[in-house]
Design an enzyme around this catalytic site. Structure first.
Site, PDB file in Angstrom:
ATOM      1  N   ARG A 233      11.213   0.593   6.898  1.00  0.00           N
ATOM      2  CA  ARG A 233      11.819   1.243   6.064  1.00  0.00           C
ATOM      3  C   ARG A 233      11.983   2.824   6.083  1.00  0.00           C
ATOM      4  O   ARG A 233      12.804   3.493   5.514  1.00  0.00           O
ATOM      5  CB  ARG A 233      11.189   0.969   4.418  1.00  0.00           C
ATOM      6  CG  ARG A 233      11.237  -0.349   3.883  1.00  0.00           C
ATOM      7  CD  ARG A 233      10.619  -0.442   2.520  1.00  0.00           C
ATOM      8  NE  ARG A 233       9.387  -0.033   2.317  1.00  0.00           N
ATOM      9  CZ  ARG A 233       8.150  -1.044   2.722  1.00  0.00           C
ATOM     10  NH1 ARG A 233       8.452  -2.163   2.769  1.00  0.00           N
ATOM     11  NH2 ARG A 233       6.948  -0.371   2.593  1.00  0.00           N
TER      12      ARG A 233
ATOM     13  N   GLU B 293      -3.307  -0.098   4.251  1.00  0.00           N
ATOM     14  CA  GLU B 293      -3.821  -0.812   3.113  1.00  0.00           C
ATOM     15  C   GLU B 293      -4.196  -2.257   3.258  1.00  0.00           C
ATOM     16  O   GLU B 293      -5.299  -2.719   2.466  1.00  0.00           O
ATOM     17  CB  GLU B 293      -2.717  -0.663   2.037  1.00  0.00           C
ATOM     18  CG  GLU B 293      -3.297  -0.545   0.582  1.00  0.00           C
ATOM     19  CD  GLU B 293      -2.190  -0.440  -0.324  1.00  0.00           C
ATOM     20  OE1 GLU B 293      -0.971   0.049  -0.079  1.00  0.00           O
ATOM     21  OE2 GLU B 293      -2.476  -0.362  -1.554  1.00  0.00           O
TER      22      GLU B 293
END
Lengths: 175, 175
Positions: free
Chosen positions: B60, B97
């Site tokens: 992205r 994460e």
């Protein structure tokens, strides 16, 4: 312009597998004036197709697609590999040069009747672009054209994309 | 501006796993006037850091990075997942994460002393951005700043990026 650009594309033998000459556009993307020229030229070709949105194919297609969406002030629609888009998607399986793959687009990313230009860095066998086109059509959109930076003509991608309006900036006739 | 943008970002609960609210920027990217505003605003912040190149993180980050390279007429340098870049690379492993990952940059992508801005869509734990910064530095470049569209403040990414000049446009204080 094509020959100048070709001089900036690096040829990497035996990538991703033996016998393939990979056309590496990263060396072109790092030449800012040429990158700007590429985007402006592709934007001109996109405009001729009168699009209402840009659909770009992950990942290298995102570099050009992002710049084109900005330049043309058009919605950016990502077509991604499976499992990457977080919401409801439409899927399309396809053959590609080195195996099989799947492409996904969010089901609400395309409006009914919306004219979409498909953007990717590379036209090889045409499998990815055809999958992207099918997704646009499944979701009610209309493919107003396809725009590529590089075309590997010897892989005959155009044959499986008959009926679509194609443009590529740099063509390789032979491997 | 941040609140307007937030209204365009879709919240997807339980993606990529249960308990996580995923901030989906695709709904923002498909609003062309807002996408243009985002790029212009991030370009302004990049400029303040006086960069000589944009390094964008796959995938992205490529959408914003491509648009910013075009807008600012700066070289585009891709940081990619392992095995994607065809030439010689420098690698950096990191925690993210939801697990572990590796980032790669071509060894010739950065010039000695070159000032590089790192661009990504999301600042979460900071692991990816830190890996990107280490790669820039290993290759002799200088990180002149980092620019993000979204920051998840509650993950405290800034703590592991101390000493870097950070900017994020849309901040989420809590999950």
């Amino acid at each position: 312009m094509a020959e100048e650009l070709k001089a900036l594309i690096r040829n990497v033998p035996d990538f991703p597998k033996k016998g393939i000459v990979f056309r590496d556009i990263t060396t072109l993307l790092s030449e800012a004036p040429q990158f700007v020229r590429v985007v402006d030229r592709l934007a001109e070709e996109c405009s001729k197709k009168n699009p209402q949105a840009i659909l770009a194919v992950e990942s290298r297609g995102f570099v050009l697609g992002g710049a084109l969406s900005y330049r043309l002030e058009l919605p950016f629609i990502p077509a991604r590999k499976p499992g990457k888009l977080p919401w409801n998607t439409e899927k399309e399986d396809y053959e590609l040069e080195y195996g099989r793959a799947t492409l996904e687009v969010h089901t609400d990313a395309i409006k009914r009747g919306q004219r979409v230009v498909i953007v990717d860095d590379l036209l090889a066998t045409g499998g990815t672009a055809l999958a992207a086109a099918k997704l646009v059509e499944k979701l009610g959109g209309k493919v107003s054209g396809m725009v590529f930076l590089v075309e590997l003509e010897f892989l005959k991608g155009r044959q499986c994309l008959k009926g679509y309006d194609l443009f590529s900036l740099v063509k390789y006739a032979t491997e």
